[in-house]
Design an enzyme around this catalytic site. Structure first.
Site, PDB file in Angstrom:
ATOM      1  N   ARG A  48       3.053  -0.884  10.863  1.00  0.00           N
ATOM      2  CA  ARG A  48       4.126  -0.868  11.856  1.00  0.00           C
ATOM      3  C   ARG A  48       4.569  -2.214  12.422  1.00  0.00           C
ATOM      4  O   ARG A  48       5.780  -2.394  12.617  1.00  0.00           O
ATOM      5  CB  ARG A  48       3.781   0.134  12.968  1.00  0.00           C
ATOM      6  CG  ARG A  48       3.924   1.572  12.476  1.00  0.00           C
ATOM      7  CD  ARG A  48       3.183   2.549  13.340  1.00  0.00           C
ATOM      8  NE  ARG A  48       1.740   2.390  13.191  1.00  0.00           N
ATOM      9  CZ  ARG A  48       0.847   3.120  13.839  1.00  0.00           C
ATOM     10  NH1 ARG A  48       1.246   4.035  14.691  1.00  0.00           N
ATOM     11  NH2 ARG A  48      -0.438   2.934  13.629  1.00  0.00           N
ATOM     12  N   ASP A  81      -3.519   4.435  -1.818  1.00  0.00           N
ATOM     13  CA  ASP A  81      -4.509   4.825  -0.803  1.00  0.00           C
ATOM     14  C   ASP A  81      -4.585   6.352  -0.721  1.00  0.00           C
ATOM     15  O   ASP A  81      -4.110   6.964   0.222  1.00  0.00           O
ATOM     16  CB  ASP A  81      -4.089   4.212   0.546  1.00  0.00           C
ATOM     17  CG  ASP A  81      -5.144   4.415   1.627  1.00  0.00           C
ATOM     18  OD1 ASP A  81      -6.311   4.672   1.283  1.00  0.00           O
ATOM     19  OD2 ASP A  81      -4.787   4.295   2.817  1.00  0.00           O
ATOM     20  N   THR A  88     -11.519   5.698  10.849  1.00  0.00           N
ATOM     21  CA  THR A  88     -11.488   5.119  12.205  1.00  0.00           C
ATOM     22  C   THR A  88     -11.118   6.175  13.242  1.00  0.00           C
ATOM     23  O   THR A  88     -11.382   6.010  14.424  1.00  0.00           O
ATOM     24  CB  THR A  88     -10.505   3.937  12.288  1.00  0.00           C
ATOM     25  OG1 THR A  88      -9.349   4.272  11.542  1.00  0.00           O
ATOM     26  CG2 THR A  88     -11.120   2.676  11.739  1.00  0.00           C
ATOM     27  N   LYS A 123      -7.570   8.107  -0.997  1.00  0.00           N
ATOM     28  CA  LYS A 123      -8.866   8.524  -0.445  1.00  0.00           C
ATOM     29  C   LYS A 123      -9.404   9.771  -1.168  1.00  0.00           C
ATOM     30  O   LYS A 123      -9.588  10.842  -0.579  1.00  0.00           O
ATOM     31  CB  LYS A 123      -8.751   8.789   1.057  1.00  0.00           C
ATOM     32  CG  LYS A 123      -8.321   7.561   1.852  1.00  0.00           C
ATOM     33  CD  LYS A 123      -8.395   7.802   3.341  1.00  0.00           C
ATOM     34  CE  LYS A 123      -8.016   6.590   4.162  1.00  0.00           C
ATOM     35  NZ  LYS A 123      -6.572   6.260   4.133  1.00  0.00           N
ATOM     36  N   LYS A 133       0.844  -1.205   0.000  1.00  0.00           N
ATOM     37  CA  LYS A 133       0.000   0.000   0.000  1.00  0.00           C
ATOM     38  C   LYS A 133       0.877   1.252   0.000  1.00  0.00           C
ATOM     39  O   LYS A 133       1.779   1.387   0.833  1.00  0.00           O
ATOM     40  CB  LYS A 133      -0.907   0.011   1.234  1.00  0.00           C
ATOM     41  CG  LYS A 133      -1.795   1.252   1.297  1.00  0.00           C
ATOM     42  CD  LYS A 133      -2.845   1.120   2.384  1.00  0.00           C
ATOM     43  CE  LYS A 133      -2.405   1.655   3.715  1.00  0.00           C
ATOM     44  NZ  LYS A 133      -2.507   3.109   3.861  1.00  0.00           N
ATOM     45  N   ASP A 144     -13.720  14.628  -4.438  1.00  0.00           N
ATOM     46  CA  ASP A 144     -13.749  15.893  -5.197  1.00  0.00           C
ATOM     47  C   ASP A 144     -14.994  15.864  -6.072  1.00  0.00           C
ATOM     48  O   ASP A 144     -15.830  14.977  -5.921  1.00  0.00           O
ATOM     49  CB  ASP A 144     -12.455  16.024  -6.025  1.00  0.00           C
ATOM     50  CG  ASP A 144     -12.081  17.473  -6.308  1.00  0.00           C
ATOM     51  OD1 ASP A 144     -12.978  18.265  -6.689  1.00  0.00           O
ATOM     52  OD2 ASP A 144     -10.903  17.824  -6.160  1.00  0.00           O
TER      53      ASP A 144
HETATM   54  O1  C5P Z   1       0.919   0.750  11.166  1.00  0.00           O
HETATM   55  P1  C5P Z   1      -0.494   0.263  11.037  1.00  0.00           P
HETATM   56  O2  C5P Z   1      -0.592  -1.249  10.948  1.00  0.00           O
HETATM   57  O3  C5P Z   1      -1.408   0.840  12.085  1.00  0.00           O
HETATM   58  O4  C5P Z   1      -0.930   0.814   9.614  1.00  0.00           O
HETATM   59  C1  C5P Z   1      -2.230   0.718   9.141  1.00  0.00           C
HETATM   60  C2  C5P Z   1      -2.351   1.373   7.806  1.00  0.00           C
HETATM   61  O5  C5P Z   1      -3.720   1.404   7.447  1.00  0.00           O
HETATM   62  C3  C5P Z   1      -1.858   2.824   7.765  1.00  0.00           C
HETATM   63  O6  C5P Z   1      -1.304   3.045   6.470  1.00  0.00           O
HETATM   64  C4  C5P Z   1      -3.124   3.625   7.954  1.00  0.00           C
HETATM   65  O7  C5P Z   1      -3.063   4.873   7.307  1.00  0.00           O
HETATM   66  C5  C5P Z   1      -4.151   2.747   7.248  1.00  0.00           C
HETATM   67  N1  C5P Z   1      -5.526   2.950   7.664  1.00  0.00           N
HETATM   68  C6  C5P Z   1      -5.963   2.859   8.987  1.00  0.00           C
HETATM   69  N2  C5P Z   1      -7.278   3.073   9.285  1.00  0.00           N
HETATM   70  C7  C5P Z   1      -8.136   3.357   8.306  1.00  0.00           C
HETATM   71  C8  C5P Z   1      -7.713   3.441   6.980  1.00  0.00           C
HETATM   72  C9  C5P Z   1      -6.381   3.222   6.685  1.00  0.00           C
HETATM   73  O8  C5P Z   1      -5.185   2.569   9.873  1.00  0.00           O
HETATM   74  N3  C5P Z   1      -9.410   3.519   8.607  1.00  0.00           N
END
Ligand code: C5P
Length: 229
Positions: A209, A62, A118, A64, A35, A67
């Protein structure tokens, strides 16, 4: 690559092309899908999509998008031409915007809808004039997206079951907020382990992460895949 490995998307949440490609090189034998989000795309542009694709990996861009319908449609077309397999748009852009976006898909790309971020609380919804509960707003926007031809939605772990119940297999459900039992939750509040999220009905898990901040990202992936066998 195992069936479970094909369900994991690694978030390349890093600032530079060098850091991103280092991760792709390290993980591409284990993981097929990466991603690219706003941070990396804003720094490196379409070249980073081409570079990841050139290494045989699939890309979810990603961005999002939100527009006017024509602008979103043209951006969807551009993303398809650059070679992304998946792209996100905000379903709160409304059905006309979503229909314009789905009509502009090229090269078999999947268009995913974001319902409610979220990070948004009920107070945040009130602030922009929405009186409903978060769950009801998620369901309303998912329905709008499906009726306008969207291929799937991004959903938090606790939304997987209600969305499956309501919409069956009509949509792909892609889930962030995934934390293996051995990792730190960080700022993610309502998490699930990879096994729990797949059992609940997720099609894809997006993990950042726990993998990319690990000193040995390939070992973190191996541990996750082991948990899933
Ligand atoms: O590091 P982590 O596992 O928390 O990363 C989750 C990924 O998913 C990040 O790139 C974050 O921007 C994305 N994301 C999220 N919640 C959402 C949509 C996307 O955590 N609702």
């Amino acid at each position: 690559m195992t069936k479970a490995a094909n369900k994991i998307i690694v978030a390349l949440d890093v600032p530079t092309k060098e850091a991103a490609l280092k991760l792709v090189e390290k993980l591409r034998d284990q993981i097929a899908f990466f991603k690219i989000g706003l941070q990396l795309y804003t720094a490196e542009g379409p070249e980073i999509v081409r570079a990841v694709s050139a290494r045989g990996s699939k890309v979810w861009l990603d961005l999002k998008l939100h527009d006017i319908p024509n602008t979103v449609a043209r951006a969807v077309e551009s993303a398809g031409r650059v070679g992304v397999q998946m792209l996100t748009i905000h379903l709160s852009g409304g059905s006309e915007m979503v229909r314009a976006a789905t009509a502009a898909r090229v090269n078999n790309m999947l268009l995913l809808g974001v319902t409610v971020l979220t990070s948004a609380t009920e107070e945040a919804l009130r602030e922009i004039g929405i009186q409903d509960k978060v769950d009801d707003q998620v369901s309303r926007l998912a329905k709008l997206g499906i009726e306008a031809g969207i291929d799937g939605v991004v959903a938090s772990p606790h939304e997987i079951k209600p969305l499956r119940r309501e919409f069956g297999d009509k949509i792909k459900i892609v889930v962030p907020g995934i934390r293996p039992s051995w990792s730190e939750p960080g700022d993610q509040k309502r998490t699930m382990t990879p096994r729990e999220a797949l059992k609940a009905g997720a099609d894809y898990l997006v993990i950042g992460r726990p993998i990319i901040a690990n000193a040995q990202p390939d070992e973190a992936v191996a541990k996750i895949l082991q948990e899933l066998t």
